[in-house]
Design an enzyme around this catalytic site. Structure first.
Site, PDB file in Angstrom:
ATOM      1  N   ARG A  78      42.664-126.796  98.608  1.00 52.67           N
ATOM      2  CA  ARG A  78      41.276-126.327  98.647  1.00 52.67           C
ATOM      3  C   ARG A  78      40.606-126.669  97.328  1.00 52.67           C
ATOM      4  O   ARG A  78      41.235-126.598  96.274  1.00 52.67           O
ATOM      5  CB  ARG A  78      41.214-124.800  98.818  1.00 52.67           C
ATOM      6  CG  ARG A  78      41.691-124.295 100.169  1.00 52.67           C
ATOM      7  CD  ARG A  78      40.679-124.608 101.271  1.00 52.67           C
ATOM      8  NE  ARG A  78      41.031-123.961 102.509  1.00 52.67           N
ATOM      9  CZ  ARG A  78      41.873-124.436 103.413  1.00 52.67           C
ATOM     10  NH1 ARG A  78      42.487-125.602 103.208  1.00 52.67           N
ATOM     11  NH2 ARG A  78      42.133-123.772 104.525  1.00 52.67           N
ATOM     12  N   ARG A  85      30.867-134.266  81.307  1.00 49.90           N
ATOM     13  CA  ARG A  85      30.394-135.599  81.705  1.00 49.90           C
ATOM     14  C   ARG A  85      31.199-136.708  81.029  1.00 49.90           C
ATOM     15  O   ARG A  85      31.727-137.595  81.683  1.00 49.90           O
ATOM     16  CB  ARG A  85      28.916-135.708  81.314  1.00 49.90           C
ATOM     17  CG  ARG A  85      28.272-137.018  81.619  1.00 49.90           C
ATOM     18  CD  ARG A  85      26.805-136.994  81.255  1.00 49.90           C
ATOM     19  NE  ARG A  85      26.036-136.198  82.186  1.00 49.90           N
ATOM     20  CZ  ARG A  85      25.660-136.621  83.395  1.00 49.90           C
ATOM     21  NH1 ARG A  85      26.002-137.819  83.806  1.00 49.90           N
ATOM     22  NH2 ARG A  85      24.961-135.848  84.170  1.00 49.90           N
ATOM     23  N   THR A 109      25.610-127.655  73.755  1.00 49.50           N
ATOM     24  CA  THR A 109      26.060-128.155  75.057  1.00 49.50           C
ATOM     25  C   THR A 109      27.337-127.418  75.445  1.00 49.50           C
ATOM     26  O   THR A 109      28.208-127.206  74.599  1.00 49.50           O
ATOM     27  CB  THR A 109      26.353-129.681  75.086  1.00 49.50           C
ATOM     28  OG1 THR A 109      27.089-129.982  76.267  1.00 49.50           O
ATOM     29  CG2 THR A 109      27.135-130.177  73.893  1.00 49.50           C
ATOM     30  N   ILE A 110      27.417-127.064  76.706  1.00 46.49           N
ATOM     31  CA  ILE A 110      28.662-126.411  77.127  1.00 46.49           C
ATOM     32  C   ILE A 110      29.805-127.429  77.099  1.00 46.49           C
ATOM     33  O   ILE A 110      30.959-127.058  77.036  1.00 46.49           O
ATOM     34  CB  ILE A 110      28.577-125.758  78.531  1.00 46.49           C
ATOM     35  CG1 ILE A 110      28.355-126.796  79.628  1.00 46.49           C
ATOM     36  CG2 ILE A 110      27.536-124.657  78.564  1.00 46.49           C
ATOM     37  CD1 ILE A 110      28.716-126.274  81.008  1.00 46.49           C
ATOM     38  N   ASP A 111      29.457-128.733  77.129  1.00 47.01           N
ATOM     39  CA  ASP A 111      30.504-129.765  77.171  1.00 47.01           C
ATOM     40  C   ASP A 111      31.262-129.923  75.846  1.00 47.01           C
ATOM     41  O   ASP A 111      32.344-130.509  75.826  1.00 47.01           O
ATOM     42  CB  ASP A 111      29.888-131.127  77.534  1.00 47.01           C
ATOM     43  CG  ASP A 111      29.433-131.205  78.983  1.00 47.01           C
ATOM     44  OD1 ASP A 111      29.538-130.190  79.694  1.00 47.01           O
ATOM     45  OD2 ASP A 111      28.972-132.286  79.394  1.00 47.01           O
ATOM     46  N   GLN A 129      28.986-122.169  85.414  1.00 44.34           N
ATOM     47  CA  GLN A 129      29.531-122.322  84.057  1.00 44.34           C
ATOM     48  C   GLN A 129      28.460-122.240  82.974  1.00 44.34           C
ATOM     49  O   GLN A 129      28.761-122.065  81.798  1.00 44.34           O
ATOM     50  CB  GLN A 129      30.229-123.686  83.911  1.00 44.34           C
ATOM     51  CG  GLN A 129      31.471-123.817  84.750  1.00 44.34           C
ATOM     52  CD  GLN A 129      31.854-125.281  84.970  1.00 44.34           C
ATOM     53  OE1 GLN A 129      32.634-125.835  84.229  1.00 44.34           O
ATOM     54  NE2 GLN A 129      31.294-125.903  85.993  1.00 44.34           N
TER      55      GLN A 129
HETATM   56  O1  F6P Z   1      25.284-131.687  79.656  1.00 41.88           O
HETATM   57  C1  F6P Z   1      25.769-130.491  80.150  1.00 41.88           C
HETATM   58  C2  F6P Z   1      25.940-130.565  81.631  1.00 41.88           C
HETATM   59  O2  F6P Z   1      26.249-129.246  82.011  1.00 41.88           O
HETATM   60  C3  F6P Z   1      26.978-131.572  82.116  1.00 41.88           C
HETATM   61  O3  F6P Z   1      28.283-131.099  82.053  1.00 41.88           O
HETATM   62  C4  F6P Z   1      26.526-131.815  83.527  1.00 41.88           C
HETATM   63  O4  F6P Z   1      26.937-133.081  83.984  1.00 41.88           O
HETATM   64  C5  F6P Z   1      25.050-131.753  83.416  1.00 41.88           C
HETATM   65  O5  F6P Z   1      24.760-130.937  82.321  1.00 41.88           O
HETATM   66  C6  F6P Z   1      24.379-131.210  84.672  1.00 41.88           C
HETATM   67  O6  F6P Z   1      23.021-131.274  84.491  1.00 41.88           O
HETATM   68  P1  F6P Z   1      21.925-130.667  85.489  1.00 41.88           P
HETATM   69  O7  F6P Z   1      21.836-129.207  85.218  1.00 41.88           O
HETATM   70  O8  F6P Z   1      20.681-131.363  85.132  1.00 41.88           O
HETATM   71  O9  F6P Z   1      22.398-130.924  86.879  1.00 41.88           O
END
Ligand code: F6P
Length: 343
Positions: free
Chosen positions: A267, A171, A125-127, A275
């Protein structure tokens, strides 16, 4: 052994590097590898194809996933787990390597616990909010993309004497916001773990501007919440198969609030899926490759119900259940380090 592999949830730079590593190491160890398309959806449908040295060559540096992905949840599908079992049996798959975050690996954990399905998870996960691993691959690439964007925003902020609000992904956790905020020299960083008060943010910006600074950079995670507020801003009320709302928009609200309260022209930039796209950094390619090789080692060891994880410089096997217990939230000390540079 016949080993299956799938990628689920949001895509992430480095997925192809894991696939390549599993195939190369798997074939070297005498296995064959079946690639399931589109996450758990493809497993339920028995939608798979043979992965070999040829069709996985040239993918190391490529973003996205050659297998496709989805947020399909077999436990929200009629007879879903039965379909998974039947499809794996039909394909002769004796070990499955799901690459995913809390949702995809959550399904794997349940399938292991409830049905004894032989799974070895790879954390993605990038998170960077998965438990029991210091880092997930993809995170470092996302941080670099945000940092590059902040560097660019700095020069235009400076030229126009503006406040630039940068909304980033995250998230449950503010890892991307804090790492890129430190790297990019942010003047305020707002994260899900620390509900914010917009008046305090504005006071901080005013104090900074009183010392002669004419611009500011504010990084805000999409999951950031207000003190006493109800929850993060969502763009839609509908939720996905794992119950998650589509987040986004808190940066737009903040831009207006800062401008209205301080009079500083502001802005917002929402970096969104930029990302998650494009080539992984060298660090993520190496981490993804190490995870892929280690996942095959875990299959060889019969270490099912585990996830490969980074602990300092070592790759270890940790119980999936432990990794999934709760999201890995920000390290307080790291946030305090970032705070030294605020305002
Ligand atoms: O779980 C990784 C993530 O990039 C979160 O940071 C983000 O809220 C979510 O996925 C976005 O998901 P989707 O690509 O389904 O809009």
């Amino acid at each position: 052994m016949r080993v299956g592999i799938l990628t689920g949830g949001g895509d992430c730079p480095g997925l192809n590097a894991v696939i390549r590593a599993v195939v190369r190491k798997g074939i070297r160890d005498g296995h064959t590898v079946a690639g399931f398309r589109n996450g758990w959806a493809g497993v339920m449908e028995g939608h798979c194809f043979e992965l070999d040295l040829e069709n996985t060559s040239g993918i190391l540096h490529r973003g996205g996933t050659m297998l496709g992905t989805s947020r399909t949840n077999p436990f929200r599908t009629d007879g879903g787990s039965g379909k998974v079992k039947a499809a794996l049996e039909a394909e002769g798959v004796e070990a499955l390597i799901p690459i995913g975050g809390e949702d995809t690996l959550g399904v794997a954990g349940r399938l292991w616990k409830e049905d004894g399905l032989p799974v070895v998870g790879v954390p993605k996960t990038i998170d960077n909010d998965l438990g029991c691993t210091d880092f997930t691959f993809g995170f470092q690439t996302a941080v670099q993309i945000v940092t590059d964007a902040i560097d660019r925003l700095h020069t235009t902020a400076e030229s126009h004497n503006r406040v630039m609000v940068v909304e980033v992904m995250g998230r449950h956790a503010g890892w991307i916001a804090v790492h890129s905020g430190i790297a990019g020299g942010a003047d305020a960083i707002l994260v899900p773990e620390r509900p914010f008060d917009v008046d305090e943010v504005c006071d901080r910006l005013r104090r900074r501007h009183e010392t002669g600074r004419t611009f500011s950079i504010v990084v805000i995670a999409e999951g950031a919440m207000r003190q006493g507020g109800e929850g993060p801003s969502a763009t839609e009320q509908v939720t996905d198969a794992f119950g998650h709302a589509r987040l986004g928009g808190i940066g737009v609200e903040l831009e207006h609030e800062i401008e209205d309260r301080t009079g500083f022209e502001s802005r917002v930039t929402i970096l969104g899926h930029v990302q998650r796209g494009g080539t992984p950094t060298a660090y993520d390619r190496v981490l993804a490759t190490r995870f892929g090789v280690a996942a095959v080692d875990a299959v060889n060891d019969g270490a099912f119900g585990t996830m490969v994880a980074l602990h300092a410089t070592e790759i270890r096997q940790v119980p999936l259940e432990e990794a999934l217990r709760e999201p890995k939230l920000l390290d307080e000390a790291l946030y305090e380090t970032a705070e030294v540079f605020f305002g």
